[in-house]
Design a protein around this motif. Structure first.
Motif, PDB file in Angstrom:
ATOM      1  N   PRO A 119       0.828  -1.219   0.000  1.00 46.90           N
ATOM      2  CA  PRO A 119       0.000   0.000   0.000  1.00 46.90           C
ATOM      3  C   PRO A 119       0.858   1.265   0.000  1.00 46.90           C
ATOM      4  O   PRO A 119       0.336   2.367  -0.165  1.00 46.90           O
ATOM      5  CB  PRO A 119      -0.784  -0.124   1.316  1.00 46.90           C
ATOM      6  CG  PRO A 119       0.124  -0.904   2.209  1.00 46.90           C
ATOM      7  CD  PRO A 119       0.839  -1.883   1.325  1.00 46.90           C
ATOM      8  N   ASN A 120       2.173   1.116   0.170  1.00 45.52           N
ATOM      9  CA  ASN A 120       3.068   2.267   0.284  1.00 45.52           C
ATOM     10  C   ASN A 120       3.825   2.599  -0.998  1.00 45.52           C
ATOM     11  O   ASN A 120       4.237   3.746  -1.191  1.00 45.52           O
ATOM     12  CB  ASN A 120       4.093   2.023   1.401  1.00 45.52           C
ATOM     13  CG  ASN A 120       3.449   1.781   2.747  1.00 45.52           C
ATOM     14  OD1 ASN A 120       2.626   2.563   3.200  1.00 45.52           O
ATOM     15  ND2 ASN A 120       3.821   0.682   3.401  1.00 45.52           N
ATOM     16  N   TYR A 121       4.021   1.600  -1.876  1.00 50.31           N
ATOM     17  CA  TYR A 121       4.841   1.808  -3.057  1.00 50.31           C
ATOM     18  C   TYR A 121       4.051   1.403  -4.299  1.00 50.31           C
ATOM     19  O   TYR A 121       3.523   0.297  -4.372  1.00 50.31           O
ATOM     20  CB  TYR A 121       6.132   0.985  -2.955  1.00 50.31           C
ATOM     21  CG  TYR A 121       6.776   1.095  -1.590  1.00 50.31           C
ATOM     22  CD1 TYR A 121       7.270   2.311  -1.132  1.00 50.31           C
ATOM     23  CD2 TYR A 121       6.856  -0.012  -0.737  1.00 50.31           C
ATOM     24  CE1 TYR A 121       7.841   2.432   0.120  1.00 50.31           C
ATOM     25  CE2 TYR A 121       7.425   0.095   0.513  1.00 50.31           C
ATOM     26  CZ  TYR A 121       7.913   1.317   0.950  1.00 50.31           C
ATOM     27  OH  TYR A 121       8.459   1.427   2.193  1.00 50.31           O
ATOM     28  N   ASN A 122       3.991   2.288  -5.280  1.00 44.12           N
ATOM     29  CA  ASN A 122       3.173   2.023  -6.461  1.00 44.12           C
ATOM     30  C   ASN A 122       3.987   1.627  -7.690  1.00 44.12           C
ATOM     31  O   ASN A 122       3.437   1.422  -8.761  1.00 44.12           O
ATOM     32  CB  ASN A 122       2.306   3.240  -6.801  1.00 44.12           C
ATOM     33  CG  ASN A 122       3.139   4.509  -6.963  1.00 44.12           C
ATOM     34  OD1 ASN A 122       4.347   4.447  -7.179  1.00 44.12           O
ATOM     35  ND2 ASN A 122       2.470   5.646  -6.849  1.00 44.12           N
ATOM     36  N   LYS A 123       5.315   1.531  -7.546  1.00 40.91           N
ATOM     37  CA  LYS A 123       6.133   1.070  -8.652  1.00 40.91           C
ATOM     38  C   LYS A 123       7.411   0.428  -8.129  1.00 40.91           C
ATOM     39  O   LYS A 123       7.822   0.666  -6.979  1.00 40.91           O
ATOM     40  CB  LYS A 123       6.473   2.213  -9.606  1.00 40.91           C
ATOM     41  CG  LYS A 123       7.281   3.336  -8.993  1.00 40.91           C
ATOM     42  CD  LYS A 123       7.552   4.420 -10.022  1.00 40.91           C
ATOM     43  CE  LYS A 123       8.368   5.574  -9.424  1.00 40.91           C
ATOM     44  NZ  LYS A 123       8.664   6.612 -10.434  1.00 40.91           N
ATOM     45  N   SER A 124       8.043  -0.373  -8.983  1.00 42.77           N
ATOM     46  CA  SER A 124       9.260  -1.071  -8.592  1.00 42.77           C
ATOM     47  C   SER A 124      10.429  -0.085  -8.524  1.00 42.77           C
ATOM     48  O   SER A 124      10.355   1.040  -9.043  1.00 42.77           O
ATOM     49  CB  SER A 124       9.574  -2.192  -9.584  1.00 42.77           C
ATOM     50  OG  SER A 124       9.816  -1.655 -10.875  1.00 42.77           O
ATOM     51  N   TYR A 125      11.495  -0.528  -7.880  1.00 44.56           N
ATOM     52  CA  TYR A 125      12.682   0.316  -7.732  1.00 44.56           C
ATOM     53  C   TYR A 125      13.921  -0.570  -7.772  1.00 44.56           C
ATOM     54  O   TYR A 125      14.014  -1.554  -7.032  1.00 44.56           O
ATOM     55  CB  TYR A 125      12.634   1.080  -6.413  1.00 44.56           C
ATOM     56  CG  TYR A 125      13.852   1.957  -6.177  1.00 44.56           C
ATOM     57  CD1 TYR A 125      13.969   3.193  -6.810  1.00 44.56           C
ATOM     58  CD2 TYR A 125      14.881   1.546  -5.340  1.00 44.56           C
ATOM     59  CE1 TYR A 125      15.078   4.005  -6.613  1.00 44.56           C
ATOM     60  CE2 TYR A 125      15.993   2.343  -5.124  1.00 44.56           C
ATOM     61  CZ  TYR A 125      16.090   3.566  -5.766  1.00 44.56           C
ATOM     62  OH  TYR A 125      17.189   4.360  -5.567  1.00 44.56           O
ATOM     63  N   ASN A 126      14.850  -0.232  -8.651  1.00 38.37           N
ATOM     64  CA  ASN A 126      16.109  -0.959  -8.754  1.00 38.37           C
ATOM     65  C   ASN A 126      17.203  -0.198  -8.019  1.00 38.37           C
ATOM     66  O   ASN A 126      17.409   0.997  -8.257  1.00 38.37           O
ATOM     67  CB  ASN A 126      16.523  -1.141 -10.215  1.00 38.37           C
ATOM     68  CG  ASN A 126      15.570  -2.029 -10.986  1.00 38.37           C
ATOM     69  OD1 ASN A 126      15.064  -3.018 -10.450  1.00 38.37           O
ATOM     70  ND2 ASN A 126      15.316  -1.677 -12.241  1.00 38.37           N
ATOM     71  N   ALA A 127      17.894  -0.910  -7.125  1.00 37.98           N
ATOM     72  CA  ALA A 127      19.014  -0.322  -6.389  1.00 37.98           C
ATOM     73  C   ALA A 127      20.297  -0.986  -6.869  1.00 37.98           C
ATOM     74  O   ALA A 127      20.523  -2.173  -6.630  1.00 37.98           O
ATOM     75  CB  ALA A 127      18.832  -0.533  -4.885  1.00 37.98           C
ATOM     76  N   ASP A 128      21.116  -0.230  -7.577  1.00 35.30           N
ATOM     77  CA  ASP A 128      22.339  -0.769  -8.155  1.00 35.30           C
ATOM     78  C   ASP A 128      23.505  -0.678  -7.168  1.00 35.30           C
ATOM     79  O   ASP A 128      23.459   0.052  -6.175  1.00 35.30           O
ATOM     80  CB  ASP A 128      22.698  -0.013  -9.436  1.00 35.30           C
ATOM     81  CG  ASP A 128      21.667  -0.213 -10.533  1.00 35.30           C
ATOM     82  OD1 ASP A 128      21.070  -1.303 -10.575  1.00 35.30           O
ATOM     83  OD2 ASP A 128      21.444   0.727 -11.325  1.00 35.30           O
ATOM     84  N   ALA A 129      24.575  -1.394  -7.494  1.00 36.05           N
ATOM     85  CA  ALA A 129      25.778  -1.397  -6.664  1.00 36.05           C
ATOM     86  C   ALA A 129      26.356   0.013  -6.558  1.00 36.05           C
ATOM     87  O   ALA A 129      26.290   0.801  -7.507  1.00 36.05           O
ATOM     88  CB  ALA A 129      26.809  -2.351  -7.263  1.00 36.05           C
ATOM     89  N   GLY A 130      26.917   0.317  -5.401  1.00 34.00           N
ATOM     90  CA  GLY A 130      27.541   1.621  -5.218  1.00 34.00           C
ATOM     91  C   GLY A 130      27.676   1.965  -3.752  1.00 34.00           C
ATOM     92  O   GLY A 130      27.290   1.182  -2.863  1.00 34.00           O
TER      93      GLY A 130
END
Length: 261
Positions: free
Chosen positions: A188-199
């Protein structure tokens, strides 16, 4: 070894402690000198959380050890030399029921990190880097970089403070800061995916203090602040929680000295 970064969750902490003059003299002929103990830590509930929890954590310190065929490492003489040491960290399970921000998210099983650290001390300053491999909850690597400024106001008191920076691989970043399509659909909090890359994922400052209560018993205090940056700081999970990660703790250790060979 330095205390680990913000992902303390019941962290296994390994410290390289300098024995007091009396205890070093008493254990002078022993091949191995180490401190064992435990403490209590206040830390974020999970990486990026704005909630604080209290967890127990073990303390392990190496003062001297002997490697057959190589020789003896004695930390009390470590004022101008390079050292290599084991590095460990334990991250507890992240459950979707831990926080409202995690509703609809997949649970993350507990993880153990194991690797090596390399440090060089020159008088009152020490720089270090630690690299660890993650197992179980995530598969990937993490690294921590830091500098310590060291002071000894009294014979029994040692103070360390300095900057920190942490890096995570794709596996680590996606596990703790990424959002999959399935999670976005269920949350219910996030409406789309999110990619977290190396760094690099955090910068901050850490302070440690050690006080010799007796020849054998030592008191350890620590405190620190990390600011989540990069893909970690931009993660919707962190935006719902907090980019600022504070931790602090206290513990006590007892020194053991023994021979094996």
């Amino acid at each position: 070894m330095q205390l680990s970064r913000f992902a303390f969750s019941s962290a296994l902490v390994a410290l390289l402690a300098v024995p007091s003059a009396a205890s070093a003299q008493e254990a002078n002929q022993k091949q191995y000198v180490m401190d064992l103990g435990a403490g209590l830590m206040a830390q974020p509930r999970y990486p990026g959380s704005d909630e604080t929890i209290f967890v127990p954590y073990p303390l392990f310190a190496v003062g001297r050890f002997f490697v057959p065929g190589v020789g003896e490492f004695d930390e009390k003489n470590n004022v101008r030399r390079l050292t290599v040491y084991p590095s460990f960290n334990f991250i507890a399970k992240r459950d979707h029921s831990d926080s409202n921000e995690l509703k609809g998210m997949e649970d993350v099983d507990w993880s153990i990190e194991a690797g090596l650290g390399v440090a060089y001390r020159y008088d009152w300053i020490r720089g270090f880097v630690e690299v660890r491999q993650g197992f179980n909850g995530y598969s990937g690597q993490v690294a921590q970089f830091g500098v310590d400024f060291i002071a000894n106001p009294t014979e029994d008191l040692e103070l360390l403070i300095g900057p920190r920076a942490s890096w995570g691989s794709d596996g680590y970043m996606e596990t703790y800061f990424g959002i999959t399509n399935k999670e976005a659909a269920n949350s219910p909090n996030y409406n789309k995916s999110y990619n977290a890359d190396a760094g690099f994922n955090s910068v901050g400052i850490a302070a440690n203090a050690r006080y010799d209560l007796t020849d054998k018993w030592k008191l350890h205090l620590l405190a620190g602040w990390d600011r989540l940056i990069g893909d970690a700081g931009d993660s919707p999970i962190v935006k719902e929680g907090s980019e600022n990660q504070f931790y602090g703790g206290a513990g006590i250790t007892y020194e053991f000295a023994f021979d094996v060979f």
